[in-house]
Design a protein around this motif. Structure first.
Motif, PDB file in Angstrom:
ATOM      1  N   ASN A 127       0.867  -1.171   0.000  1.00  0.00           N
ATOM      2  CA  ASN A 127       0.000   0.000   0.000  1.00  0.00           C
ATOM      3  C   ASN A 127       0.905   1.223   0.000  1.00  0.00           C
ATOM      4  O   ASN A 127       1.718   1.400   0.900  1.00  0.00           O
ATOM      5  CB  ASN A 127      -0.921  -0.007   1.218  1.00  0.00           C
ATOM      6  N   SER A 129       1.131   5.471  -0.372  1.00  0.00           N
ATOM      7  CA  SER A 129       0.440   6.759  -0.308  1.00  0.00           C
ATOM      8  C   SER A 129       1.324   7.784  -1.005  1.00  0.00           C
ATOM      9  O   SER A 129       2.484   7.959  -0.624  1.00  0.00           O
ATOM     10  CB  SER A 129       0.219   7.133   1.161  1.00  0.00           C
ATOM     11  N   LYS A 131       1.583  11.710  -3.363  1.00  0.00           N
ATOM     12  CA  LYS A 131       0.997  12.993  -3.760  1.00  0.00           C
ATOM     13  C   LYS A 131       1.394  13.222  -5.219  1.00  0.00           C
ATOM     14  O   LYS A 131       2.582  13.222  -5.558  1.00  0.00           O
ATOM     15  CB  LYS A 131       1.513  14.134  -2.898  1.00  0.00           C
ATOM     16  N   PHE A 163      -1.730  -1.372  -3.928  1.00  0.00           N
ATOM     17  CA  PHE A 163      -2.731  -0.317  -3.840  1.00  0.00           C
ATOM     18  C   PHE A 163      -2.001   1.013  -3.725  1.00  0.00           C
ATOM     19  O   PHE A 163      -1.120   1.170  -2.884  1.00  0.00           O
ATOM     20  CB  PHE A 163      -3.639  -0.527  -2.624  1.00  0.00           C
ATOM     21  N   GLU A 165      -2.618   4.973  -3.067  1.00  0.00           N
ATOM     22  CA  GLU A 165      -3.571   5.967  -2.573  1.00  0.00           C
ATOM     23  C   GLU A 165      -3.053   7.347  -2.944  1.00  0.00           C
ATOM     24  O   GLU A 165      -1.954   7.740  -2.557  1.00  0.00           O
ATOM     25  CB  GLU A 165      -3.679   5.851  -1.057  1.00  0.00           C
ATOM     26  N   ALA A 166      -3.855   8.064  -3.717  1.00  0.00           N
ATOM     27  CA  ALA A 166      -3.508   9.427  -4.109  1.00  0.00           C
ATOM     28  C   ALA A 166      -3.994  10.365  -3.012  1.00  0.00           C
ATOM     29  O   ALA A 166      -5.203  10.481  -2.793  1.00  0.00           O
ATOM     30  CB  ALA A 166      -4.136   9.777  -5.443  1.00  0.00           C
ATOM     31  N   GLU A 167      -3.052  10.973  -2.316  1.00  0.00           N
ATOM     32  CA  GLU A 167      -3.407  11.906  -1.245  1.00  0.00           C
ATOM     33  C   GLU A 167      -4.043  13.156  -1.854  1.00  0.00           C
ATOM     34  O   GLU A 167      -3.673  13.598  -2.931  1.00  0.00           O
ATOM     35  CB  GLU A 167      -2.174  12.304  -0.438  1.00  0.00           C
TER      36      GLU A 167
END
Length: 172
Positions: A127, A129, A131, A163, A165-167
């Motif tokens: 996972n 994360s 930007k 996975f 995740e686009a902050e």
């Protein structure tokens, strides 16, 4: 009725203190076995009414040794494999390598977190994360994520599920 809860059968089998029977069992010198509640210390020797039996039986001593050895082995195996049973993280070089692959994506401005968990010996869950750079549109994000997924799986075949995740962006 025998005590239903700790200390509830006052003066009976459990008594006011809530104490319970316990025993120490071990073999000595492969020839004898001790079974009892006696603690080998001055307090038990002088104050308590603890007791024990010393049994001269090489066959029983051998069986006790084997049972304790098997139990100790089982405990050691449980401790050593605990990480895989509950989901251990990937090692630092793998995490750092995944972070570098993500940081190399031109549209990714910053990599916040890389979290990993082993789901089995050859199955790593990842996972990440990130930007994205300002002005990156959804279709470019999708392409960047698909490319990153392929590069991670190519470099780390055990990474089976990834996975990203686009902050959120400030003011968006």
């Amino acid at each position: 009725m025998l005590g239903v809860s700790r200390g509830s059968f006052v003066g009976g089998l459990i008594g006011i203190s809530g104490a319970s029977l316990h025993a120490k069992t071990f073999s000595m010198d492969g020839e004898r076995v001790f079974v009892g509640s006696f603690n080998f210390g001055a307090r038990s020797a002088n104050l308590n009414t603890e007791s024990g039996f010393l049994i001269d039986s090489p066959s029983l001593a051998r069986r006790i040794d084997e049972a304790l050895h098997h139990r100790a082995t089982a405990i050691w195996l449980a401790v050593e494999t605990k990480g895989l049973l509950i989901g251990e993280a990937a090692n630092r070089p793998v995490i750092d390598g995944i972070r570098e692959l993500a940081a190399d994506v031109p549209s990714i401005e910053r990599v916040h977190e890389v979290l990993t968990m082993h789901m089995g010996p050859d199955f790593l869950l990842v996972n990440i994360s990130v930007k994205f750079a300002p002005g990156t549109v959804a279709t470019d994000m999708e392409a960047a994520i698909a490319g990153l997924d392929a590069r991670i799986k190519g470099s780390y075949p055990e990474a089976r599920r990834i996975f990203v995740e686009a902050e959120g962006r400030a003011g968006a």
